[in-house]
Design an enzyme around this catalytic site. Structure first.
Site, short mmCIF file in Angstrom:
data_model
loop_
_atom_site.label_atom_id
_atom_site.label_comp_id
_atom_site.label_asym_id
_atom_site.label_seq_id
_atom_site.Cartn_x
_atom_site.Cartn_y
_atom_site.Cartn_z
N SER A 1 -16.85 175.45 76.62
CA SER A 1 -18.13 175.00 77.18
C SER A 1 -18.77 176.13 77.96
O SER A 1 -18.08 177.04 78.45
CB SER A 1 -17.90 173.83 78.14
OG SER A 1 -19.08 173.53 78.86
N TYR B 1 -12.86 169.73 85.11
CA TYR B 1 -13.29 169.92 83.71
C TYR B 1 -13.57 171.39 83.42
O TYR B 1 -13.09 171.95 82.42
CB TYR B 1 -14.54 169.07 83.46
CG TYR B 1 -15.22 169.30 82.13
CD1 TYR B 1 -14.81 168.62 80.99
CD2 TYR B 1 -16.30 170.18 82.02
CE1 TYR B 1 -15.45 168.81 79.77
CE2 TYR B 1 -16.94 170.38 80.80
CZ TYR B 1 -16.51 169.69 79.68
OH TYR B 1 -17.15 169.89 78.48
P1 NAD Z 1 -17.98 162.84 72.75
O1 NAD Z 1 -17.75 161.85 73.80
O2 NAD Z 1 -18.76 162.42 71.57
O3 NAD Z 1 -16.61 163.44 72.22
C1 NAD Z 1 -15.48 163.59 73.04
C2 NAD Z 1 -14.34 162.93 72.30
O4 NAD Z 1 -13.13 163.24 72.96
C3 NAD Z 1 -14.42 161.41 72.28
O5 NAD Z 1 -15.14 160.94 71.18
C4 NAD Z 1 -12.97 161.02 72.20
O6 NAD Z 1 -12.61 160.70 70.87
C5 NAD Z 1 -12.22 162.27 72.59
N1 NAD Z 1 -11.27 161.96 73.66
C6 NAD Z 1 -11.50 161.87 74.99
N2 NAD Z 1 -10.37 161.50 75.62
C7 NAD Z 1 -9.41 161.37 74.65
C8 NAD Z 1 -8.04 161.01 74.65
N3 NAD Z 1 -7.40 160.71 75.79
N4 NAD Z 1 -7.38 160.95 73.47
C9 NAD Z 1 -8.03 161.24 72.30
N5 NAD Z 1 -9.32 161.59 72.24
C10 NAD Z 1 -9.99 161.66 73.40
O7 NAD Z 1 -18.68 164.09 73.45
P2 NAD Z 1 -18.96 165.59 72.95
O8 NAD Z 1 -19.95 166.10 73.90
O9 NAD Z 1 -19.24 165.65 71.52
O10 NAD Z 1 -17.59 166.32 73.28
C11 NAD Z 1 -16.88 167.09 72.34
C12 NAD Z 1 -16.38 168.36 73.00
O11 NAD Z 1 -17.49 169.16 73.37
C13 NAD Z 1 -15.58 168.14 74.28
O12 NAD Z 1 -14.48 169.01 74.30
C14 NAD Z 1 -16.56 168.52 75.37
O13 NAD Z 1 -15.91 168.97 76.51
C15 NAD Z 1 -17.30 169.64 74.67
N6 NAD Z 1 -18.59 169.99 75.26
C16 NAD Z 1 -19.62 169.09 75.27
C17 NAD Z 1 -20.82 169.47 75.83
C18 NAD Z 1 -21.99 168.53 75.87
O14 NAD Z 1 -22.98 168.84 76.53
N7 NAD Z 1 -21.95 167.38 75.20
C19 NAD Z 1 -20.98 170.75 76.36
C20 NAD Z 1 -19.91 171.62 76.34
C21 NAD Z 1 -18.72 171.24 75.78
#
Ligand code: NAD
Ligand code: MG
Length: 297
Positions: free
Chosen positions: A189, A202
């Site tokens: 991230s 985080y």
């Molecule tokens: P999202 O909520 O759609 O996806 C995150 C997923 O993590 C969930 O769908 C879930 O299946 C999984 N998860 C969480 N806890 C879990 C557990 N205990 N066991 C199994 N699975 C688990 O949100 P997203 O934004 O698409 O996130 C995906 C990745 O992108 C993450 O690593 C997040 O940190 C990263 N990210 C997101 C952003 C943003 O702005 N959305 C920015 C930087 C990084």
């Protein structure tokens, strides 16, 4: 219909959204997110980049992981999807889209905070796909907390379990199966470089993921396995409304980027496709920033 290869102005390719304040219990569902997101259902066009590949993707039911799963299937890969059991509705929606491409999809729900599950997940993916040559460690948990004193031990530990300990366990188990040519892509991230004051736990895991990626990439390079990362900026996903952001911050989400809008999950997919495809054969230990222009080191 325009696809990701259509010449477009990135400022207006997707609307500048102003999401209403809203809350979902962790982990949140795409099915209930307002406004909904673009995961490439209508717009991602495959070009044969991942023909015959077999990929395990964590957090693949929603958001970025779902967009990656759709793109991988359209690029010719069979995919195993991991997610939490509470996310079955989102996962089934994505699985339907993958089957519509004529690709194999294996559904593997389970909690990545459980060390034994992380290891059995890899074995089940290998069995279901008939092998494994691509891993996308994308699952993550993000809970905003105002002060360090308010972060209890369970919150701290669970964030590290899901975001970085599971990455270690899954990757270690996968290495036993990955042939030369395989790829690992980890989701880090912009928080790895620019931590928000409310995301101390985080953001620390995201910095660890960057470092893990760069160290491991060198270790397994001679085996023909490439390890890279993607660093998203503000992307509109269920993570943000299940306590990932303070609620009052939601309407402004993503507006401070140089592009002036939040990103959509499908805008991340090409980065994962590139790093998984053989075309990136000389790219190792790289973190590809997809941030709407916010600078990274
Ligand atoms: P999202 O909520 O759609 O996806 C995150 C997923 O993590 C969930 O769908 C879930 O299946 C999984 N998860 C969480 N806890 C879990 C557990 N205990 N066991 C199994 N699975 C688990 O949100 P997203 O934004 O698409 O996130 C995906 C990745 O992108 C993450 O690593 C997040 O940190 C990263 N990210 C997101 C952003 C943003 O702005 N959305 C920015 C930087 C990084
Ligand atoms: Mg989800």
């Amino acid at each position: 219909m325009a696809d990701q290869l259509t010449f477009t102005d990135p400022v207006t390719r997707f609307p500048d959204i102003t999401p209403p304040r809203q809350h979902q219990p962790e982990p949140g569902l795409d099915a209930e997110l307002i406004p909904g997101t673009d995961r490439g259902e209508e717009s991602y066009r495959g070009t044969g980049r991942l023909e015959g590949r077999r990929a395990l993707i964590t957090g693949a039911d929603s958001g970025i992981g779902a967009a990656v799963a759709i793109a991988f299937a359209r690029e010719g890969a069979d995919v195993a999807l991991n997610y939490l059991p509470q996310e079955e509705e989102d996962a089934r929606h994505i699985a339907g889209l993958i089957r519509a491409e004529g690709r194999t999809v294996v559904l593997l729900p389970g909690d990545l905070a459980d060390a034994d599950f992380c290891r059995s997940l890899v074995e089940d993916a290998v069995e279901g796909l008939g092998g494994l040559d691509a891993l996308v460690n994308n699952a993550g948990r993000q809970i905003a907390v105002e002060s360090l004193e308010e972060i209890d031990d369970q919150q701290w530990t669970e964030t590290f379990e899901v975001n970085i300990h599971a990455m270690f366990r899954i990757t270690q188990a996968a290495l036993a199966h990955l042939p030369a040519g395989s790829t690992i892509v980890n989701t880090t991230s912009i928080q790895a470089y620019e931590p928000s004051p409310t995301l101390v736990d985080y953001a620390s895991t995201k910095a660890a993921i960057n470092n893990f990626t760069k160290g491991l990439a060198q270790q397994v390079a001679s085996r023909g396995i490439r390890v890279n990362a993607v660093a998203p900026g503000p992307i509109w996903t269920p993570l943000q409304v299940s306590d990932g952001q303070p609620k009052e911050a939601l309407p402004e989400f993503g507006k401070s980027t140089p592009l002036g809008r939040a990103g959509q999950p499908t805008e991340l997919a090409p980065a994962y496709v590139f790093l998984t495809s053989p075309e990136s054969s000389y790219v190792l230990g790289e973190t590809l920033a997809v941030t709407g222009g916010s600078p990274t080191p």
